[in-house]
Design an enzyme around this catalytic site. Structure first.
Site, PDB file in Angstrom:
ATOM      1  N   HIS A 366      46.611   7.166  45.833  1.00 26.79           N
ATOM      2  CA  HIS A 366      47.020   6.058  46.367  1.00 26.79           C
ATOM      3  C   HIS A 366      45.514   4.528  45.854  1.00 26.79           C
ATOM      4  O   HIS A 366      45.956   2.936  46.233  1.00 26.79           O
ATOM      5  CB  HIS A 366      46.820   6.118  48.138  1.00 26.79           C
ATOM      6  CG  HIS A 366      48.048   5.115  48.892  1.00 26.79           C
ATOM      7  ND1 HIS A 366      47.780   4.208  48.458  1.00 26.79           N
ATOM      8  CD2 HIS A 366      48.717   4.912  49.366  1.00 26.79           C
ATOM      9  CE1 HIS A 366      48.260   3.300  49.371  1.00 26.79           C
ATOM     10  NE2 HIS A 366      48.662   4.137  49.499  1.00 26.79           N
ATOM     11  N   TYR A 482      52.587   1.181  62.629  1.00 28.89           N
ATOM     12  CA  TYR A 482      51.840   0.610  61.173  1.00 28.89           C
ATOM     13  C   TYR A 482      52.553   0.066  60.670  1.00 28.89           C
ATOM     14  O   TYR A 482      53.824   1.047  60.353  1.00 28.89           O
ATOM     15  CB  TYR A 482      50.817   1.295  61.035  1.00 28.89           C
ATOM     16  CG  TYR A 482      49.911   0.825  59.930  1.00 28.89           C
ATOM     17  CD1 TYR A 482      49.045   0.809  59.851  1.00 28.89           C
ATOM     18  CD2 TYR A 482      50.892   0.876  58.503  1.00 28.89           C
ATOM     19  CE1 TYR A 482      48.121   0.147  59.004  1.00 28.89           C
ATOM     20  CE2 TYR A 482      49.692  -0.621  57.775  1.00 28.89           C
ATOM     21  CZ  TYR A 482      48.671  -0.031  57.770  1.00 28.89           C
ATOM     22  OH  TYR A 482      47.568  -0.676  56.128  1.00 28.89           O
ATOM     23  N   SER A 484      53.832  -1.511  56.467  1.00 28.69           N
ATOM     24  CA  SER A 484      52.643  -2.136  55.507  1.00 28.69           C
ATOM     25  C   SER A 484      53.745  -2.998  55.060  1.00 28.69           C
ATOM     26  O   SER A 484      54.866  -3.368  54.866  1.00 28.69           O
ATOM     27  CB  SER A 484      52.774  -1.229  54.338  1.00 28.69           C
ATOM     28  OG  SER A 484      52.339  -1.478  53.439  1.00 28.69           O
ATOM     29  N   THR A 495      48.040  -5.553  50.745  1.00 27.11           N
ATOM     30  CA  THR A 495      48.857  -5.098  52.182  1.00 27.11           C
ATOM     31  C   THR A 495      48.144  -6.277  53.331  1.00 27.11           C
ATOM     32  O   THR A 495      46.537  -6.198  53.091  1.00 27.11           O
ATOM     33  CB  THR A 495      48.839  -3.636  52.455  1.00 27.11           C
ATOM     34  OG1 THR A 495      47.873  -3.285  52.956  1.00 27.11           O
ATOM     35  CG2 THR A 495      49.457  -2.736  50.844  1.00 27.11           C
TER      36      THR A 495
END
Length: 699
Positions: A366, A482, A484, A495
Site C-alpha cells: 500500500h 472511516y 477513504s 487521500t
C-alpha cells in the site's frame, strides 16, 4: 483501502517495543528537505512537459504543473468539524471534555503549528503526503500482511481459460504492455467529470518497486527498468525473463516459460519454501534478518527485489464454485489477502497470483500508491488479456512457443543457520495472523447503480448510509467510520477521510429502528443524511477535510516536542468501521451489455481494529454491488457473515422507502431465500447465458 489500519496504528512516538523515539530533526530542516524532494520529482518529469504540445492527446503527466497545491484548512474550521464528527458517538461527559481539550489546543498551540504547515505548503509540493507516506506507512513496524496490503479479484463468474500457465502468460504480457504505455506516458490522465485532471504522480512506482525493510523505517526502492519477474511455485523461486533482445515475449512464449516452471520436478531446499514468510513478519525483525540474507544470498535476493513484480503460481484452485458458492468466494478472498503466509513476497509493489484452475488475483503493497492506481492497471490487464489477447480454442495463449528460450533460472538461497529459526518464527506469526482473519464476499444482485441513479441519489452516499444502518443492527451502537476519499485534484495528493457516521445518519438509523416512524419520515431523514455525506465528501476531495490536517499538525508538534492532549486523543481513536469504494475507471474497456459477467469483482482489505470491520464495495455494471467484508475471528463482537446479512437487509429496507424499490423486498421475500447465506448473489446468475459463461474458456 487498508490505509485506515495504518492510520490507526500510527504512533510516531513509539518503536515496536514501546520505547520512546523523538523526531530529532528540526522542523524547518524537515520542511526544507520536503521541498527538495518535491523539486527533484518535478525535474524528473520535466521531459514530459516538453511533449505536451507534440500532439492533440495529453500525456500522463501533461497536467502535473497545472495542478493546484493542496490547501491548508483553517485550524478553527478543522477543530469545529472534528467536534461535530465525534458528537454522535461520545457521551455528553466525554464530548464536553474533548471540547475543553480542543479549546485549549486552539488557544495555546494551534497558531504556531499552523504557521509551520503553511510554510511547508508554500515550499513543498504537498503539505501532508510525504509525511503520510513516511509516518503512516514506512515507519509502521507492523507486518504488511493483512495490516497494510489489499487484494484485487478476477472476474467473478468467468475464468477465460482453465490453464494456469496460459492465464499467467496473457496476464503478465498485459501487465507489461501497461508498463510500456506507462513508460511512454501513453496512459491518458484521469479527468474528474471529464474536466478536472487528477494527479498522476502515484503511477510512477507501479512496477520495478520494492519496499525495503529497515529497523526503524522502511524505504521504497524503485528501478528504472526490469526485464524479468520473480516466480514462486511449490516453495521454489525462479527468475523468469520477460524480454528477448529487448522485445517483450509473446503471450505464448511466456506461457511456455511458466509451464516449464510448473513442470520442474526439483524440490524446494530446506527452509526455502517458507522464506517469504519473513516479508510477513514485523518490519524490524525482517530488516535484521535481511541484512544477513543480503550477505549470504545477495544474487537471489536481488532477483526478487529487482523484479518487475512478483508472480505466485498457487498449487490450489480458487474462485466461485456451484457446490458451495459462499464458502468458495470467502476462501478466494482469504487466499488473495493472506495466502498461506509464505507464498507472497509482500514487499513487492504487487504480487500477481495465478491459481491452478486459471483464476487470477492481486496482492498489493500500500505505501507506494492508493487503490485507484492499481485498480486502473488491473482493469487494463483483465480487459486486455481477455478481449485483446484472447485464447485459442484449446485454452492456450494464441501464437507459437519459442523453444530457443533458455529455461527460467532457479534461484539458489544459501541460508545461514541463524536464519532458520527466524523463518520458523515468522511463519508461525504469519499463520496466526492469517488464520485470525474472517473474509466474506457478498455479491448483491437485486439492484445496483441504475436504481440508485433513478432515485436521484449519489450511489456512494446511498451505500454509506445503508452501512450505518447495517452496522448499528450488528453492534447496537454507532462508531467512528472511516471512508477513504481521494485528494488527487491537488499535486501529489493521496487521500482524505470522510467521517461517515454523522448526526444526520444516526437520526435516520434511529428512525428506521423506531416502529412508530413512517416510511415518508424515514425517507426524508435518509435524504438529509445523504446530503450531509455528499457535503463531507466534497469537502474532503477539495482539501477541506479533518484528518490529514490534524495528522500534519500532530507531526509538527512532535518535531517541536510540544505535548498536545487534544492531538494525542485524536490519534488514539479507533476506527471500528473502515470502508472504501473501489472505483470502476475504464468502463469503455468492457462490453457490459454483451458480456455482463466480464467485470472485475473488486477487492478488499483487513479490518482496521481488532474488534472492527473492513468493508469495501464495487458497483459491477448497473445491476450489482459486491461487498468485501473482513474482521478478526478472535473478536467476540464481530462476524463478517453476520454483517453481510445485515448489509443485504439494510439495502433492501432503504430501497423499499422509495416507491420504485418496494418490489425488491417483495421479490426477495417471495424467493424463499431469507435464511440462506449469499441469498441475493448466486442462484439468479446460474441460469442461461451466465451459467454457460462460468465454464467458458474462450470468446
Amino acid at each position: 483501502m487498508a490505509e485506515a489500519h495504518q492510520a490507526v496504528g500510527f504512533r510516531p512516538s513509539l518503536t515496536s517495543d514501546g520505547a520512546e523515539v523523538e523526531l530529532s530533526a528540526p522542523v524547518l530542516q524537515e520542511i526544507y528537505l520536503s521541498g527538495l524532494r518535491s523539486w527533484k520529482r518535478h525535474l524528473s518529469r520535466f521531459w514530459a512537459l516538453v511533449r505536451i504540445f507534440s500532439g492533440r492527446h495529453p500525456m500522463l503527466f501533461s497536467y502535473q504543473r497545472s495542478l493546484p497545491r493542496q490547501p491548508v484548512p483553517s485550524v478553527q474550521d478543522t477543530v469545529r468539524k472534528y467536534l461535530e464528527s465525534v458528537r454522535p458517538i461520545l457521551s455528553d461527559e466525554d464530548f464536553d471534555w474533548t471540547a475543553v481539550l480542543a479549546q485549549e489546543f486552539l488557544r495555546l498551540q494551534a497558531s504556531l503549528l499552523q504557521w509551520y504547515l503553511r510554510l511547508k505548503s508554500w515550499w513543498a509540493s504537498n503539505y501532508v503526503s510525504d509525511w503520510w507516506e513516511e509516518f503512516v506507512y514506512l515507519r509502521s513496524r507492523n507486518p504488511l500482511m493483512v495490516n497494510s496490503n489489499y487484494y484485487m479479484m478476477d472476474f467473478l463468474y468467468v475464468t477465460p481459460t482453465p490453464l494456469q500457465a496460459a492465464r499467467a502468460g496473457n496476464a503478465v504480457h498485459a501487465l507489461l504492455l501497461y508498463r510500456h504505455r506507462l513508460n511512454r506516458q501513453e496512459i491518458p490522465p484521469t479527468l474528474l467529470m471529464g474536466m478536472r485532471p487528477l494527479c498522476s504522480a502515484q503511477y510512477e512506482k507501479i512496477f520495478n518497486t520494492t519496499r525495503i525493510p529497515g529497523v526503524q523505517k522502511d524505504y521504497i526502492r524503485h528501478l528504472h527498468d526490469s526485464q524479468h519477474v520473480a516466480v514462486f511455485h511449490r516453495g521454489r523461486f525462479f527468475r523468469m525473463g520477460t524480454h528477448s533482445r529487448n522485445s517483450l515475449l509473446s503471450p505464448r512464449a511466456l506461457e511456455q516459460q511458466f509451464q516449464r516452471i510448473l513442470d520442474d520436478p526439483s524440490p524446494a531446499c530446506p527452509h526455502e519454501e517458507h522464506l517469504a514468510a519473513l516479508t510477513a513478519a514485523p518490519r524490524g525483525t525482517w530488516a535484521q534478518v535481511r541484512t544477513s540474507l543480503k550477505t549470504q544470498a545477495a544474487e537471489a535476493l536481488e532477483a526478487v527485489e529487482g523484479a518487475a513484480f512478483f508472480v505466485s503460481l498457487d498449487a490450489e484452485p480458487a474462485g466461485l464454485t456451484r457446490e458451495d458458492p459462499a464458502a468458495s468466494l470467502d476462501a478466494y478472498a482469504h487466499a488473495l489477502l493472506a495466502g498461506r503466509g509464505h507464498d507472497r513476497w509482500f514487499d513487492k509493489s504487487f504480487t500477481l497470483i495465478v491459481f491452478s484452475n486459471g483464476k487470477l488475483g492481486l496482492s498489493v503493497e500500500h505505501s507506494w500508491a492508493d487503490c485507484p492506481i492499481s485498480g486502473h492497471m488491473w482493469e487494463f490487464t483483465l480487459a486486455t488479456e481477455c478481449f485483446q489477447l484472447g485464447y485459442s480454442t484449446d485454452g492456450h495463449c494464441k501464437g507459437h512457443p519459442d523453444p530457443t528460450l533458455p529455461q527460467p533460472q532457479r534461484l539458489q538461497w544459501d541460508l545461514p543457520d541463524q536464519i532458520h529459526s527466524s523463518i520458523s518464527l515468522a511463519l508461525r506469526g504469519a499463520k496466526i495472523l492469517s488464520e485470525n482473519v474472517d473474509c466474506h464476499v457478498v455479491p448483491f444482485s437485486l439492484f445496483g447503480k441504475s436504481f440508485i441513479r433513478r432515485c436521484h441519489l449519489s450511489s456512494d452516499s446511498f451505500i454509506q448510509i445503508a452501512l450505518q444502518l447495517a452496522h448499528f443492527r450488528d453492534r447496537g451502537q454507532f462508531c467512528l467510520t472511516y471512508e477513504s476519499a481521494m485528494t488527487r485534484l491537488f499535486l501529489e495528493g493521496r487521500t482524505e477521510t470522510v467521517r461517515s457516521c454523522t448526526r444526520e445518519a444516526c437520526n435516520f438509523v434511529r428512525a428506521m429502528e423506531d416502529k412508530e416512524k413512517t416510511d415518508p419520515q424515514c425517507l426524508a431523514l435518509f435524504r438529509v443524511a445523504v446530503d450531509k455525506h455528499q457535503a463531507l465528501l466534497k469537502a474532503a476531495m477539495s482539501g477541506q477535510g479533518v484528518d490529514r490536517h490534524l495528522f500534519a499538525l500532530y507531526i509538527v508538534s512532535r518535531f517541536l516536542h510540544l505535548q498536545s492532549p487534544f492531538l494525542t486523543q485524536v490519534h488514539s481513536e479507533q476506527w471500528q468501521l473502515s470502508t472504501s469504494q473501489i472505483p470502476v475507471q475504464q468502463m469503455h474497456l468492457f462490453d457490459v451489455h454483451n458480456y455482463p459477467d466480464y467485470v472485475s469483482s473488486g477487492g478488499g482489505f483487513g479490518p482496521a481494529d481488532d474488534h472492527g470491520y473492513g468493508v469495501s464495495y464495487i458497483f459491477m455494471g448497473d445491476g450489482m454491488i459486491t461487498f468485501h467484508i473482513s474482521s478478526k475471528k478472535s473478536s467476540t463482537k464481530t462476524d463478517s457473515h453476520r454483517l453481510g446479512q445485515h448489509i443485504e437487509d439494510a439495502l433492501l429496507d432503504v430501497a423499499s422507502l422509495f416507491q420504485a424499490g418496494q418490489h425488491f423486498k417483495r421479490r426477495f421475500r417471495g424467493s424463499g431465500k431469507e435464511n440462506s447465506r449469499h441469498r441475493c448473489g448466486f442462484l439468479s446468475r446460474q441460469t442461461g447465458a451466465s451459467k454457460a459463461s462460468m465454464t467458458s474458456t474462450d470468446f
